[in-house]
Scaffold this motif. Structure first.
Motif, PDB file in Angstrom:
ATOM      1  N   ASP A 134     -42.785  -5.621  -4.390  1.00 11.93           N
ATOM      2  CA  ASP A 134     -42.239  -6.285  -5.563  1.00 11.93           C
ATOM      3  C   ASP A 134     -40.820  -5.804  -5.817  1.00 11.93           C
TER       4      ASP A 134
ATOM      5  N   ARG B 297     -37.150  -6.690  -8.547  1.00 11.84           N
ATOM      6  CA  ARG B 297     -36.771  -7.163  -9.880  1.00 11.84           C
ATOM      7  C   ARG B 297     -35.352  -7.711  -9.813  1.00 11.84           C
TER       8      ARG B 297
ATOM      9  N   ARG C 136     -39.683 -10.195 -12.136  1.00 13.02           N
ATOM     10  CA  ARG C 136     -40.326  -9.483 -11.026  1.00 13.02           C
ATOM     11  C   ARG C 136     -40.903 -10.499 -10.042  1.00 13.02           C
TER      12      ARG C 136
ATOM     13  N   GLN D 222     -33.483  -3.725  -3.328  1.00  8.28           N
ATOM     14  CA  GLN D 222     -33.461  -3.716  -4.782  1.00  8.28           C
ATOM     15  C   GLN D 222     -32.034  -3.642  -5.306  1.00  8.28           C
TER      16      GLN D 222
ATOM     17  N   TYR E 159     -43.944 -13.196 -10.057  1.00  6.45           N
ATOM     18  CA  TYR E 159     -45.148 -12.754 -10.763  1.00  6.45           C
ATOM     19  C   TYR E 159     -45.318 -13.564 -12.041  1.00  6.45           C
TER      20      TYR E 159
END
Length: 408
Positions: A233, A235, A241, A295, A320
Protein backbone atom coordinates in the motif's frame (compact mmCIF):
# COMPACT_ATOMS: atom_id res chain seq x y z
CA UNK A 1 -29.41 -17.44 -13.19
CA UNK A 2 -28.32 -19.82 -15.92
CA UNK A 3 -30.23 -23.02 -16.77
CA UNK A 4 -27.30 -25.45 -16.98
CA UNK A 5 -28.55 -27.52 -14.01
CA UNK A 6 -32.29 -27.15 -14.58
CA UNK A 7 -32.77 -30.94 -14.40
CA UNK A 8 -31.17 -31.17 -10.93
CA UNK A 9 -33.00 -31.00 -7.59
CA UNK A 10 -31.10 -30.86 -4.31
CA UNK A 11 -32.30 -31.23 -0.74
CA UNK A 12 -30.30 -28.89 1.49
CA UNK A 13 -30.31 -29.16 5.29
CA UNK A 14 -27.89 -26.41 6.24
CA UNK A 15 -26.94 -23.59 8.51
CA UNK A 16 -24.43 -20.73 8.60
CA UNK A 17 -22.16 -20.31 5.52
CA UNK A 18 -20.30 -23.25 3.96
CA UNK A 19 -23.19 -25.64 3.40
CA UNK A 20 -25.74 -23.03 2.22
CA UNK A 21 -23.13 -21.73 -0.25
CA UNK A 22 -23.19 -25.08 -2.06
CA UNK A 23 -26.91 -24.74 -2.70
CA UNK A 24 -26.57 -21.05 -3.58
CA UNK A 25 -24.00 -21.70 -6.30
CA UNK A 26 -25.90 -24.69 -7.71
CA UNK A 27 -29.09 -22.65 -7.70
CA UNK A 28 -27.41 -19.84 -9.64
CA UNK A 29 -26.68 -22.41 -12.34
CA UNK A 30 -30.32 -23.46 -12.51
CA UNK A 31 -30.68 -26.26 -9.94
CA UNK A 32 -33.82 -26.51 -7.83
CA UNK A 33 -32.55 -26.23 -4.27
CA UNK A 34 -35.00 -27.19 -1.53
CA UNK A 35 -33.82 -26.01 1.85
CA UNK A 36 -35.38 -27.89 4.76
CA UNK A 37 -35.25 -26.25 8.19
CA UNK A 38 -36.67 -26.81 11.62
CA UNK A 39 -40.05 -25.14 11.78
CA UNK A 40 -38.81 -22.13 13.76
CA UNK A 41 -35.82 -21.66 11.46
CA UNK A 42 -32.33 -23.11 11.43
CA UNK A 43 -29.47 -22.00 13.63
CA UNK A 44 -28.66 -19.20 11.17
CA UNK A 45 -32.21 -17.96 10.55
CA UNK A 46 -31.81 -14.91 12.78
CA UNK A 47 -28.10 -14.38 12.23
CA UNK A 48 -26.91 -10.81 12.77
CA UNK A 49 -27.55 -8.21 11.24
CA UNK A 50 -31.34 -8.16 11.43
CA UNK A 51 -33.50 -5.56 9.72
CA UNK A 52 -36.19 -3.72 11.62
CA UNK A 53 -38.57 -6.44 10.41
CA UNK A 54 -36.40 -9.05 12.15
CA UNK A 55 -35.05 -10.57 8.91
CA UNK A 56 -31.44 -11.70 8.63
CA UNK A 57 -29.63 -10.14 5.66
CA UNK A 58 -27.03 -12.92 5.82
CA UNK A 59 -29.72 -15.62 5.56
CA UNK A 60 -31.51 -13.72 2.83
CA UNK A 61 -28.43 -13.58 0.60
CA UNK A 62 -27.11 -17.10 1.18
CA UNK A 63 -30.50 -18.59 0.32
CA UNK A 64 -31.50 -16.70 -2.79
CA UNK A 65 -33.51 -18.66 -5.30
CA UNK A 66 -34.07 -21.65 -3.00
CA UNK A 67 -37.35 -23.20 -1.94
CA UNK A 68 -38.11 -23.55 1.76
CA UNK A 69 -39.73 -26.41 3.64
CA UNK A 70 -40.24 -26.12 7.40
CA UNK A 71 -40.71 -29.26 9.48
CA UNK A 72 -40.61 -30.13 13.15
CA UNK A 73 -37.18 -31.75 13.02
CA UNK A 74 -37.30 -32.49 16.72
CA UNK A 75 -40.13 -34.93 16.14
CA UNK A 76 -39.89 -38.42 14.72
CA UNK A 77 -42.53 -37.73 12.09
CA UNK A 78 -40.83 -34.57 10.89
CA UNK A 79 -37.50 -36.36 10.61
CA UNK A 80 -39.11 -39.22 8.70
CA UNK A 81 -40.55 -36.73 6.21
CA UNK A 82 -37.11 -35.21 5.68
CA UNK A 83 -35.41 -38.58 5.17
CA UNK A 84 -38.11 -39.54 2.68
CA UNK A 85 -37.60 -36.26 0.82
CA UNK A 86 -33.88 -37.03 0.66
CA UNK A 87 -34.47 -40.53 -0.69
CA UNK A 88 -37.00 -39.35 -3.24
CA UNK A 89 -34.80 -36.55 -4.52
CA UNK A 90 -31.50 -38.45 -4.46
CA UNK A 91 -29.12 -35.55 -3.82
CA UNK A 92 -28.52 -34.05 -0.37
CA UNK A 93 -26.30 -31.31 1.01
CA UNK A 94 -26.03 -30.90 4.77
CA UNK A 95 -23.83 -29.95 7.68
CA UNK A 96 -25.72 -32.05 10.23
CA UNK A 97 -23.50 -34.60 12.01
CA UNK A 98 -23.13 -37.98 10.32
CA UNK A 99 -24.25 -39.65 13.55
CA UNK A 100 -27.74 -38.21 13.35
CA UNK A 101 -31.10 -39.12 11.86
CA UNK A 102 -29.79 -37.72 8.56
CA UNK A 103 -26.83 -40.10 8.21
CA UNK A 104 -25.92 -41.29 4.74
CA UNK A 105 -26.85 -44.82 5.78
CA UNK A 106 -30.34 -43.76 6.82
CA UNK A 107 -30.95 -41.69 3.69
CA UNK A 108 -29.61 -44.29 1.25
CA UNK A 109 -31.67 -47.20 2.58
CA UNK A 110 -33.49 -48.41 -0.51
CA UNK A 111 -31.70 -45.77 -2.61
CA UNK A 112 -28.20 -47.07 -3.38
CA UNK A 113 -27.50 -44.29 -5.86
CA UNK A 114 -28.07 -41.48 -3.35
CA UNK A 115 -25.39 -38.78 -3.30
CA UNK A 116 -24.78 -36.86 -0.08
CA UNK A 117 -22.32 -34.06 0.57
CA UNK A 118 -21.68 -33.39 4.25
CA UNK A 119 -19.73 -30.42 5.60
CA UNK A 120 -17.89 -31.34 8.80
CA UNK A 121 -15.63 -29.55 11.28
CA UNK A 122 -12.45 -31.64 11.46
CA UNK A 123 -11.81 -35.04 9.89
CA UNK A 124 -11.82 -36.70 13.31
CA UNK A 125 -15.26 -35.38 14.20
CA UNK A 126 -14.29 -32.39 16.32
CA UNK A 127 -16.36 -29.24 15.90
CA UNK A 128 -14.92 -26.31 14.01
CA UNK A 129 -15.88 -23.04 12.38
CA UNK A 130 -14.06 -20.70 10.04
CA UNK A 131 -12.33 -18.62 12.69
CA UNK A 132 -11.11 -21.61 14.68
CA UNK A 133 -9.65 -23.47 11.71
CA UNK A 134 -8.06 -20.20 10.62
CA UNK A 135 -6.36 -20.01 14.01
CA UNK A 136 -5.02 -23.53 13.50
CA UNK A 137 -3.74 -22.73 10.00
CA UNK A 138 -1.12 -20.23 11.12
CA UNK A 139 -2.29 -17.39 8.89
CA UNK A 140 -3.35 -14.98 11.69
CA UNK A 141 0.20 -15.06 13.07
CA UNK A 142 1.57 -14.08 9.65
CA UNK A 143 -0.54 -10.91 9.54
CA UNK A 144 0.21 -7.59 11.16
CA UNK A 145 2.87 -4.86 11.05
CA UNK A 146 6.36 -5.90 10.07
CA UNK A 147 7.96 -4.39 13.16
CA UNK A 148 5.89 -6.33 15.70
CA UNK A 149 7.89 -8.47 18.10
CA UNK A 150 7.29 -12.12 17.06
CA UNK A 151 7.40 -13.22 20.70
CA UNK A 152 4.62 -10.95 21.91
CA UNK A 153 2.63 -9.92 18.82
CA UNK A 154 -1.04 -10.90 18.81
CA UNK A 155 -2.76 -12.80 16.00
CA UNK A 156 -4.71 -10.82 13.40
CA UNK A 157 -7.95 -12.49 12.31
CA UNK A 158 -9.35 -11.88 8.85
CA UNK A 159 -12.90 -10.53 8.73
CA UNK A 160 -14.08 -12.57 5.74
CA UNK A 161 -14.99 -16.21 6.58
CA UNK A 162 -12.88 -17.30 3.63
CA UNK A 163 -12.61 -20.97 4.58
CA UNK A 164 -16.39 -21.24 4.71
CA UNK A 165 -16.78 -19.84 1.21
CA UNK A 166 -13.91 -21.93 -0.19
CA UNK A 167 -15.48 -25.00 1.40
CA UNK A 168 -18.85 -24.14 -0.13
CA UNK A 169 -17.32 -23.74 -3.59
CA UNK A 170 -15.41 -27.01 -3.21
CA UNK A 171 -18.58 -28.68 -1.98
CA UNK A 172 -20.46 -27.65 -5.13
CA UNK A 173 -17.63 -29.06 -7.22
CA UNK A 174 -17.57 -32.31 -5.23
CA UNK A 175 -21.34 -32.69 -5.54
CA UNK A 176 -21.23 -32.35 -9.31
CA UNK A 177 -18.26 -34.73 -9.50
CA UNK A 178 -20.22 -37.35 -7.54
CA UNK A 179 -23.24 -36.85 -9.78
CA UNK A 180 -21.04 -37.23 -12.85
CA UNK A 181 -19.73 -40.49 -11.38
CA UNK A 182 -23.29 -41.68 -10.78
CA UNK A 183 -24.25 -40.86 -14.35
CA UNK A 184 -21.37 -43.04 -15.55
CA UNK A 185 -21.59 -45.95 -13.10
CA UNK A 186 -24.98 -45.79 -11.41
CA UNK A 187 -23.25 -45.66 -8.03
CA UNK A 188 -24.14 -43.31 -5.22
CA UNK A 189 -21.53 -41.54 -3.10
CA UNK A 190 -21.07 -40.27 0.41
CA UNK A 191 -18.85 -37.18 0.31
CA UNK A 192 -17.51 -35.71 3.55
CA UNK A 193 -15.71 -32.35 3.43
CA UNK A 194 -14.07 -31.24 6.69
CA UNK A 195 -13.76 -27.46 6.93
CA UNK A 196 -10.42 -27.92 8.70
CA UNK A 197 -9.05 -30.05 5.87
CA UNK A 198 -10.01 -27.37 3.36
CA UNK A 199 -7.99 -24.82 5.35
CA UNK A 200 -4.95 -26.99 6.00
CA UNK A 201 -5.11 -28.48 2.51
CA UNK A 202 -5.28 -25.05 0.91
CA UNK A 203 -2.29 -23.97 2.96
CA UNK A 204 -0.43 -27.02 1.65
CA UNK A 205 -1.58 -26.52 -1.97
CA UNK A 206 -0.30 -22.93 -1.88
CA UNK A 207 3.21 -24.17 -1.10
CA UNK A 208 3.21 -22.54 2.34
CA UNK A 209 3.47 -25.85 4.22
CA UNK A 210 6.47 -26.97 2.16
CA UNK A 211 8.02 -23.55 2.68
CA UNK A 212 7.73 -23.73 6.48
CA UNK A 213 9.21 -27.24 6.54
CA UNK A 214 12.01 -26.24 4.19
CA UNK A 215 12.97 -23.08 6.09
CA UNK A 216 12.56 -24.78 9.48
CA UNK A 217 10.66 -21.86 10.93
CA UNK A 218 7.94 -19.30 10.39
CA UNK A 219 7.75 -16.59 7.79
CA UNK A 220 8.17 -13.04 9.04
CA UNK A 221 5.23 -10.65 9.15
CA UNK A 222 5.14 -8.32 6.16
CA UNK A 223 2.45 -5.79 7.01
CA UNK A 224 0.65 -5.00 3.76
CA UNK A 225 3.47 -6.16 1.51
CA UNK A 226 2.97 -9.08 -0.88
CA UNK A 227 5.02 -12.15 -0.02
CA UNK A 228 7.71 -12.98 -2.56
CA UNK A 229 6.92 -10.18 -5.01
CA UNK A 230 6.66 -6.41 -5.27
CA UNK A 231 3.46 -4.97 -3.89
CA UNK A 232 2.28 -2.83 -1.02
CA UNK A 233 0.00 0.00 0.00
CA UNK A 234 1.09 3.56 -0.74
CA UNK A 235 -0.34 7.01 -0.07
CA UNK A 236 -0.78 9.83 -2.59
CA UNK A 237 0.01 13.49 -1.93
CA UNK A 238 -3.63 14.17 -1.03
CA UNK A 239 -3.80 11.24 1.40
CA UNK A 240 -5.49 8.54 -0.71
CA UNK A 241 -4.26 5.05 0.14
CA UNK A 242 -3.96 2.52 -2.66
CA UNK A 243 -2.50 -0.91 -3.37
CA UNK A 244 -0.14 -1.78 -6.22
CA UNK A 245 1.15 -5.15 -7.38
CA UNK A 246 3.89 -5.88 -9.92
CA UNK A 247 4.39 -9.58 -10.62
CA UNK A 248 4.96 -9.42 -14.38
CA UNK A 249 7.48 -7.49 -16.51
CA UNK A 250 4.65 -5.35 -17.93
CA UNK A 251 3.33 -4.50 -14.48
CA UNK A 252 6.81 -3.60 -13.25
CA UNK A 253 7.77 -1.43 -16.23
CA UNK A 254 4.36 0.26 -16.13
CA UNK A 255 4.79 1.11 -12.46
CA UNK A 256 8.17 2.71 -13.12
CA UNK A 257 6.69 4.74 -15.95
CA UNK A 258 3.62 5.85 -13.99
CA UNK A 259 5.62 6.96 -10.95
CA UNK A 260 8.29 8.59 -13.15
CA UNK A 261 11.17 6.89 -11.34
CA UNK A 262 13.26 5.59 -14.24
CA UNK A 263 16.41 7.41 -13.14
CA UNK A 264 15.97 6.54 -9.48
CA UNK A 265 15.50 2.84 -10.27
CA UNK A 266 18.61 2.84 -12.47
CA UNK A 267 20.64 4.49 -9.70
CA UNK A 268 19.42 1.99 -7.09
CA UNK A 269 20.22 -0.93 -9.39
CA UNK A 270 23.73 0.41 -9.85
CA UNK A 271 24.18 0.84 -6.10
CA UNK A 272 22.91 -2.64 -5.25
CA UNK A 273 24.33 -4.45 -8.25
CA UNK A 274 20.97 -5.95 -9.29
CA UNK A 275 18.45 -5.74 -12.14
CA UNK A 276 14.91 -5.40 -10.84
CA UNK A 277 13.53 -6.36 -14.25
CA UNK A 278 14.96 -9.86 -13.69
CA UNK A 279 11.92 -10.90 -11.67
CA UNK A 280 10.35 -11.16 -8.23
CA UNK A 281 13.44 -12.18 -6.27
CA UNK A 282 15.51 -8.97 -6.56
CA UNK A 283 12.42 -6.82 -6.11
CA UNK A 284 11.29 -8.69 -3.00
CA UNK A 285 14.77 -8.92 -1.48
CA UNK A 286 15.20 -5.13 -1.79
CA UNK A 287 11.58 -4.23 -1.13
CA UNK A 288 12.27 -1.76 1.66
CA UNK A 289 14.46 0.44 -0.54
CA UNK A 290 11.94 0.19 -3.35
CA UNK A 291 9.01 0.97 -1.07
CA UNK A 292 10.80 4.08 0.14
CA UNK A 293 11.57 5.14 -3.43
CA UNK A 294 8.01 4.67 -4.69
CA UNK A 295 6.43 6.33 -1.66
CA UNK A 296 8.70 9.34 -2.15
CA UNK A 297 7.48 9.56 -5.75
CA UNK A 298 3.83 9.16 -4.69
CA UNK A 299 4.25 12.13 -2.36
CA UNK A 300 4.50 14.28 -5.49
CA UNK A 301 1.16 13.28 -7.06
CA UNK A 302 -2.46 13.82 -6.14
CA UNK A 303 -4.54 10.65 -6.50
CA UNK A 304 -6.43 11.73 -9.60
CA UNK A 305 -3.26 12.35 -11.58
CA UNK A 306 -1.41 9.30 -10.29
CA UNK A 307 -4.32 6.94 -10.90
CA UNK A 308 -4.62 8.22 -14.47
CA UNK A 309 -0.90 7.67 -15.01
CA UNK A 310 -1.08 4.13 -13.59
CA UNK A 311 -4.09 3.28 -15.76
CA UNK A 312 -2.41 4.60 -18.89
CA UNK A 313 0.76 2.60 -18.13
CA UNK A 314 -1.21 -0.64 -17.67
CA UNK A 315 -0.34 -1.17 -14.03
CA UNK A 316 -2.29 -3.23 -11.49
CA UNK A 317 -3.61 -1.05 -8.69
CA UNK A 318 -6.72 -0.23 -6.69
CA UNK A 319 -7.75 2.44 -4.22
CA UNK A 320 -8.67 1.32 -0.71
CA UNK A 321 -12.35 1.72 0.03
CA UNK A 322 -14.49 1.15 3.06
CA UNK A 323 -17.04 -1.60 2.51
CA UNK A 324 -19.78 1.02 2.54
CA UNK A 325 -17.94 2.90 -0.21
CA UNK A 326 -17.56 -0.34 -2.19
CA UNK A 327 -21.28 -1.08 -1.89
CA UNK A 328 -22.05 2.34 -3.37
CA UNK A 329 -19.33 2.33 -6.05
CA UNK A 330 -20.79 2.63 -9.58
CA UNK A 331 -18.02 0.62 -11.24
CA UNK A 332 -18.05 -2.20 -8.70
CA UNK A 333 -21.82 -2.46 -8.33
CA UNK A 334 -24.17 -0.13 -10.20
CA UNK A 335 -22.59 -0.64 -13.64
CA UNK A 336 -21.47 -4.23 -13.04
CA UNK A 337 -23.56 -6.88 -14.89
CA UNK A 338 -22.91 -9.24 -11.95
CA UNK A 339 -25.65 -7.39 -10.10
CA UNK A 340 -29.29 -7.41 -11.02
CA UNK A 341 -32.30 -5.49 -9.74
CA UNK A 342 -33.52 -6.10 -6.26
CA UNK A 343 -36.03 -8.95 -6.08
CA UNK A 344 -38.89 -8.95 -3.59
CA UNK A 345 -36.74 -9.76 -0.58
CA UNK A 346 -38.41 -11.13 2.56
CA UNK A 347 -36.76 -8.29 4.48
CA UNK A 348 -38.58 -5.72 2.36
CA UNK A 349 -35.24 -3.95 1.88
CA UNK A 350 -34.29 -3.23 -1.74
CA UNK A 351 -30.66 -3.55 -2.80
CA UNK A 352 -28.60 -5.00 -5.70
CA UNK A 353 -28.39 -8.79 -5.76
CA UNK A 354 -25.78 -10.99 -7.41
CA UNK A 355 -26.18 -13.22 -10.40
CA UNK A 356 -23.78 -16.11 -11.05
CA UNK A 357 -20.11 -15.17 -10.75
CA UNK A 358 -19.53 -17.05 -14.01
CA UNK A 359 -20.34 -14.97 -17.06
CA UNK A 360 -21.49 -16.84 -20.17
CA UNK A 361 -21.80 -14.25 -22.94
CA UNK A 362 -23.68 -16.55 -25.33
CA UNK A 363 -26.32 -17.57 -22.77
CA UNK A 364 -29.12 -15.43 -21.35
CA UNK A 365 -28.84 -14.69 -17.66
CA UNK A 366 -31.92 -13.99 -15.64
CA UNK A 367 -32.37 -11.56 -12.80
CA UNK A 368 -31.55 -12.62 -9.23
CA UNK A 369 -34.26 -14.50 -7.40
CA UNK A 370 -35.41 -13.68 -3.87
CA UNK A 371 -34.81 -15.83 -0.84
CA UNK A 372 -37.89 -17.72 0.29
CA UNK A 373 -39.95 -17.14 3.35
CA UNK A 374 -39.45 -19.91 5.87
CA UNK A 375 -41.87 -22.72 4.97
CA UNK A 376 -43.04 -20.96 1.81
CA UNK A 377 -42.89 -24.14 -0.27
CA UNK A 378 -43.74 -26.76 2.37
CA UNK A 379 -47.10 -27.67 0.84
CA UNK A 380 -45.80 -27.64 -2.75
CA UNK A 381 -42.81 -29.90 -2.07
CA UNK A 382 -44.62 -32.39 0.14
CA UNK A 383 -47.33 -32.75 -2.49
CA UNK A 384 -44.99 -33.00 -5.48
CA UNK A 385 -42.19 -35.08 -3.93
CA UNK A 386 -44.06 -37.31 -1.51
CA UNK A 387 -47.49 -37.33 -3.13
CA UNK A 388 -49.25 -36.14 0.02
CA UNK A 389 -52.78 -34.88 -0.41
CA UNK A 390 -53.86 -31.42 0.69
CA UNK A 391 -55.84 -33.02 3.48
CA UNK A 392 -52.84 -34.98 4.75
CA UNK A 393 -50.70 -31.87 4.67
CA UNK A 394 -53.38 -29.89 6.52
CA UNK A 395 -53.37 -32.49 9.27
CA UNK A 396 -49.55 -32.25 9.54
CA UNK A 397 -49.83 -28.48 9.76
CA UNK A 398 -52.48 -28.72 12.48
CA UNK A 399 -50.28 -31.18 14.40
CA UNK A 400 -47.31 -28.79 14.24
CA UNK A 401 -45.24 -31.19 12.13
CA UNK A 402 -45.26 -28.93 9.06
CA UNK A 403 -45.12 -25.15 9.01
CA UNK A 404 -46.31 -22.98 6.14
CA UNK A 405 -44.90 -19.60 5.16
CA UNK A 406 -43.84 -17.19 7.92
CA UNK A 407 -44.52 -14.22 5.65
CA UNK A 408 -47.14 -12.87 8.00
Amino acid sequence: MYKLLSDLSIIEVSSFVASPTIGLYCGQMGAEVIRVDHKVGGLDYDRYLLTSEGRSLSWENLNRGKKSVALDLQSGEGRELLVELARTTGQVVTNLPEKSFLSHTAMSEGRDDLVSVRIMGWHDGRQAMDFTVNAASGYPLMCGPEDWDPATAPPVNQVLPAWDFITGAYGAFALLAALRHRDTTGEGSEVRIPLGDVAIGTMANSGAMAEMLYRGGDRERLGNAIWGAFGRDFRSKDGVRFMVAALTPKQWSGLIEAFGVEQEIAALESELGVRFADGDTPRFANRHRLFELFQHAADGFDWTELSQRMAKAGTTFEKYRTMHEAANDPVLVANNPLFGPSPANPSGFEYPATRSFANMPEKPVGDPAPAPYLGQHSEEILAERLGLSSGSIAKLVDAGIVRLSDKE
